[in-house]
Design an enzyme around this catalytic site. Sequence first.
Site, PDB file in Angstrom:
ATOM      1  N   LYS A   1       0.876  -1.258   0.065  1.00  7.29           N
ATOM      2  CA  LYS A   1       0.039  -0.004   0.049  1.00  7.29           C
ATOM      3  C   LYS A   1       0.861   1.138   0.105  1.00  7.29           C
ATOM      4  O   LYS A   1       0.721   2.120  -0.864  1.00  7.29           O
ATOM      5  CB  LYS A   1      -1.003  -0.061   1.225  1.00  7.29           C
ATOM      6  CG  LYS A   1      -1.986   0.990   1.363  1.00  7.29           C
ATOM      7  CD  LYS A   1      -2.667   1.123   2.409  1.00  7.29           C
ATOM      8  CE  LYS A   1      -3.709  -0.268   2.390  1.00  7.29           C
ATOM      9  NZ  LYS A   1      -4.596  -0.534   3.499  1.00  7.29           N
TER      10      LYS A   1
ATOM     11  N   ARG B   1      -3.786  -1.063  -6.394  1.00  2.00           N
ATOM     12  CA  ARG B   1      -2.852  -2.316  -6.416  1.00  2.00           C
ATOM     13  C   ARG B   1      -3.555  -3.466  -7.673  1.00  2.00           C
ATOM     14  O   ARG B   1      -4.453  -3.280  -8.327  1.00  2.00           O
ATOM     15  CB  ARG B   1      -3.088  -3.302  -5.156  1.00  2.00           C
ATOM     16  CG  ARG B   1      -4.394  -3.616  -4.821  1.00  2.00           C
ATOM     17  CD  ARG B   1      -4.637  -4.005  -3.822  1.00  2.00           C
ATOM     18  NE  ARG B   1      -6.210  -4.080  -3.058  1.00  2.00           N
ATOM     19  CZ  ARG B   1      -6.787  -4.337  -2.112  1.00  2.00           C
ATOM     20  NH1 ARG B   1      -5.960  -4.621  -0.979  1.00  2.00           N
ATOM     21  NH2 ARG B   1      -8.025  -4.352  -1.891  1.00  2.00           N
TER      22      ARG B   1
ATOM     23  N   ARG C   1      -3.193   2.865   9.002  1.00  2.00           N
ATOM     24  CA  ARG C   1      -3.269   1.556   8.306  1.00  2.00           C
ATOM     25  C   ARG C   1      -1.929   0.575   7.990  1.00  2.00           C
ATOM     26  O   ARG C   1      -1.063   1.077   7.981  1.00  2.00           O
ATOM     27  CB  ARG C   1      -4.150   2.008   6.777  1.00  2.00           C
ATOM     28  CG  ARG C   1      -5.220   2.463   6.626  1.00  2.00           C
ATOM     29  CD  ARG C   1      -5.418   2.876   5.116  1.00  2.00           C
ATOM     30  NE  ARG C   1      -6.220   3.845   4.759  1.00  2.00           N
ATOM     31  CZ  ARG C   1      -7.524   3.988   4.723  1.00  2.00           C
ATOM     32  NH1 ARG C   1      -8.009   2.619   4.674  1.00  2.00           N
ATOM     33  NH2 ARG C   1      -8.232   4.858   4.503  1.00  2.00           N
TER      34      ARG C   1
END
Length: 883
Positions: A34, A352, A104
Site C-alpha cells: 500500500k 494495486r 493503516r
Amino acid sequence: MATPEKISSAQRVYSFGAGRTDGGAGLRELLGGKGANIAEMARLGIPVPPGFTITTEVCNHFMHHDGAYPDGLRDEVAAGLSFLEQATKKRFGDRDNPLLVSVRSGARVSMPGMMDTVLNLGLNDQTVRGLAARASNPRFAFDSYRRFIQMYADVVMGVHSSRFEEVLTASRRAAGVDADHRLGAEALEALIGEYRVIVRQATGGDFPQDPLEQLWGAVAAVFQSWNSPRAISYREMNGYPSSWGTAVNVQAMVFGNMGDDCATGVAFTRDPSTGEKKFCGDYLINAQGEDVVAGIRTPLPVSDGPDSLAARMPALYRELVDVAGRLEGHYRDVQDIEFTIESGRLWMLQTRGAKRTGRAAMRIAVDMVDEGVIDQRTAVKRVAPEQIDQLLHPTIDAARAPVPIAKGLPASPGAASGKIVFAVDRAVAMARDGAQVVLVRTETSPEDIDGMKVARAILTSTGGMASHAALVARGMGKCCVVGCSDIEVDYAARSMRARGRVFEEGEEITVEGSTGKVYAGVIPTEQATLEETFERFMGWVDGVRRLKVRANADTPEDARAARRFGAEGIGLCRTEHMFFQEDRIDWVRRMILAETRDERLAALEKILPMQRDDFIGVFRAMDGYPVTVRLLDPPLHEFVPGEAAEIAALARRIGADAAILGAKVRSLHEFNPMLGHRGCRLGITFPEIYEMQVRAIMEAAVAVRRDGVDVHPEIMVPLVGLRAELSRLRVMIERVADATLAGAGMKLPYTVGTMIEVPRAALTAGEIAEVSDFFSFGTNDLTQMTFGFSRDDAPKFLRAYVEEGILPCDPFETIDFDGVGRLVRLATEEGRRARPSLKVGICGEHGGDPASVRFMHGVGLDYVSCSPFRVPVARVAAAHAAL
Ligand code: PEP
Ligand code: MG
C-alpha cells in the site's frame, strides 16, 4: 527467540504527497504494497492525501524488542507529522483546524482484512468542535468522532465493537430511525458520552484525548496485528514468512461523508470476474470507505445507470477514469483502486494489482498482448497454474457460497451436486432412474468403480491425495473430496453425520473438489468453457516451457481427452484398471485363483485380446507420441471378492468349489499388501501374467503400425528395488516382444524401463540404469516408502502435522523437496551418469502439482505426467518454471 534483526535502513519514515515523495513502487518490501503504491501515485502526480509510511523494518524491530521502537523513530515521526501539517495547512490537535489521520497496515502482499486500521485519529472533545465548525456540519463531525472511538477502542484498547453496537442500536430505536446515517447531531453527541462510559467501564481509564498518545497507540496496535492469530494463519496458508512484517501508513484523512458533494468507492480498470475491458466498481454518495464494503448500505455501480457516478458527477467520473487508465498503463496490469471525493475533489487512496478469476486472468493477459501493453512471456506469468484449473471445471462463486458442512482434501477439482448414496449398487440403481448422485464412502476400492462412474462427485471420509478414490476420480476428471474427517459414514443406517447433523440417503449435497469443501443442498455452479483465447494462450505457454507434459491415462477415452488437453504422450497407463471391467473381471479372477499353470494360461488367453484392444485404442489416440504401459502392479487379492456370499456367487459363475475358492482367496491375504506381493514381484513369481501383457502390447503396436499409426511403446516395470529384478524381467520382456515382432515380420522400436518408487531403487539408480532405457518416478509410492507414511492412512495424522507446522504441506500433494526430492535428484544424476540417453519423467500424482513441477524442472527431468485434466495446469507450471 530469534536474534534481534539489525535495522539496516537509515531512513524509517518515508513521506509522500503534496509534491514530496521519498518512496516508490520499487520499495514494496520496505514500505509494504500500500505504502509503495501510494508513493508511486504521488510521483506520477496523481492526487493522494499526503502522509508517511513507517517501514516494515521498524515492525521487525518492534517484534524482536518487546514492543520498543528503534532510537530516533519518534523524531522521524514528529518530522513526518510536521510535513503533514504543512501540506494540509492543518494542525494535529488544533481546536479550530484539526489534522485528522488514518493509520493503516500494509504488508508487501495484500492480506485483506487480516490486520488493523484506525480512521479519524486526532479527534477529541475539543477538535471535534473545530471540525464541526469547519465543515459547517456538526452531524458529520460527531459521527466521525463516534466511529473513531468505536474503532480505536476495539483495535487499540481491546473493547469489543459489539458493546458499542448495542448502544448504537438502542439509540436508533429511541430516535425511531432504521439506519445510522439518519441519526442527528444531538443523538450522536449523546452517543459519544455513552461510548466513553463503555470505555471507562471496560478499561478502567478514559478514552485518550491526546492525539499523539492516540497515534502511538494505533501504530503499536497495527504492528501487533501482524502477529494476530488470523494474520498468522493467513500467512501460514499462503506460505508468507513472519519476517516480512507490516508497514504503517499514516495519512491525512479525506472525507467522503461530509455532504452530497462527497463520495467514496472501489473500482477496477477491467472486470475482475470476466476480464472484459470495462471500468467497473461500486460507490456511495456521502459515505466513508468502510460503508461501501461493510454491506450496511447497498453500493451503486460507478459506470452504469441513472444513479451511477458517471451520471451523478460526470466530470469527476471522467477524471477518475482518466487516473485509472494512467495507473493501468503505468503498472501494465489491471488495477483495483480506492477513491474518495471530498467536497467535489477527487483523491486516490490506493491502487494495486487486482485479484481476478482464472477466466479474467487469461482474457486480460491475452488482450494486453494484443494491445501491445505486455509481451507474451509476461502474459504467461500473469496466469497462475491453478487458475487454469478453474477454466476446465465448473466452479462455485465463493462470495455467494454458504458455510460448508465439512472440509476434506481437494482431491479432484470441479463442483457438483447430487443425492448422497453410500453403496455402489444403490448408486447405480438411482442413477439408472435418472437421479444425479454423489457417492459417499469411508474409502473406495476397485470394486466401487461402477458407482464412481455413475456418480457426479465422490466423497470419502478417509484416504489421502494418492488414495484410490483420488486417483480414479482425477483420471475420470470427476470432482472428488477425500480424507474428509468431518463426516462420519454409517453404512448400516445409510446416513452420514457432518458436524452434528445427520444426512440420509437421497439428501442433496454439493461437493467442491477444488477446495475440499462440502455444502448442504444444491449450490449453483458456473460451467467452464474453453475459448479461442485459451488456445492462443496455451500456444505461448508451450513456446516457453522445456519440460514435456504427458498424461496418466488407462483407457482410449482418457487418452483422447489427454490429447485434447495437449498431452505429449502417456506417462503411465495402469493396466490393472483395464482388468476391472465387467466383461473381464471374472477371467482375471480365474487367472488369479487358478490351481494349475494350464488353468492360468487358459484364463490369460481370454484376457489377452481384451487388453490388446485397449492398447490399440490408446496407441491410436496417441499417434506420434510415446505411450508408457506399466505391467501389472497391485497385489492380487485386490481383484478377488472378500465376502463369503460374493465368493459363493463367483464359485457358481465360474463352476468352482466354493470352499476351495474361499481357501484360495484367504491364502492371498497379506498383512501389508502395499509392501507385499505386488509390482515386479508378481512378474517374477507369475511370469505368465507379464508375458501375456507384453504380447498384448506388441500385438497392438503391430496392428496399429499396419494402419500407419506412428507408435512408440515403452514397457514399464513397477516397484523395482534391485537391478537383478529388472535385468531378469527385461530378458523376458525382450524375448516375448521380439518373438511377437518376428512372428509379424515387423521391426518396431520399443523401450523397456522402470519406475523408481522404492527408495532402494533411487539409491542404486546407477546400477539399475544399466538395464533400463528410462526412469519414471512413482512419487506416490516413493513418498509412502521414504516417510514410512501409508498412502491411505496418512491423512489421519497429516492434517495435524501440517496444522502444527511439523510438515509445511501434505507430502502426497507437493513433493517433499528435502527428502523424497533429494532421492529424485540423486537417482536422476546417477542414472544419467550410467546411461546418458536415459529418459526421465515422473508419473506420481505430484506430476500435476505446480510446486512439484517447478522442482522437477530444476532437477532436469524430461517430462511430467499427470491426469488428463491437470495437463494444462502442468503445461503452465512448466512454463512458469522455465521463466
Ligand atoms: C506411484 O507410486 O507414484 C505410481 C504412479 O504408481 P501407483 O500410484 O499406481 O502406485
Ligand atoms: Mg506406485
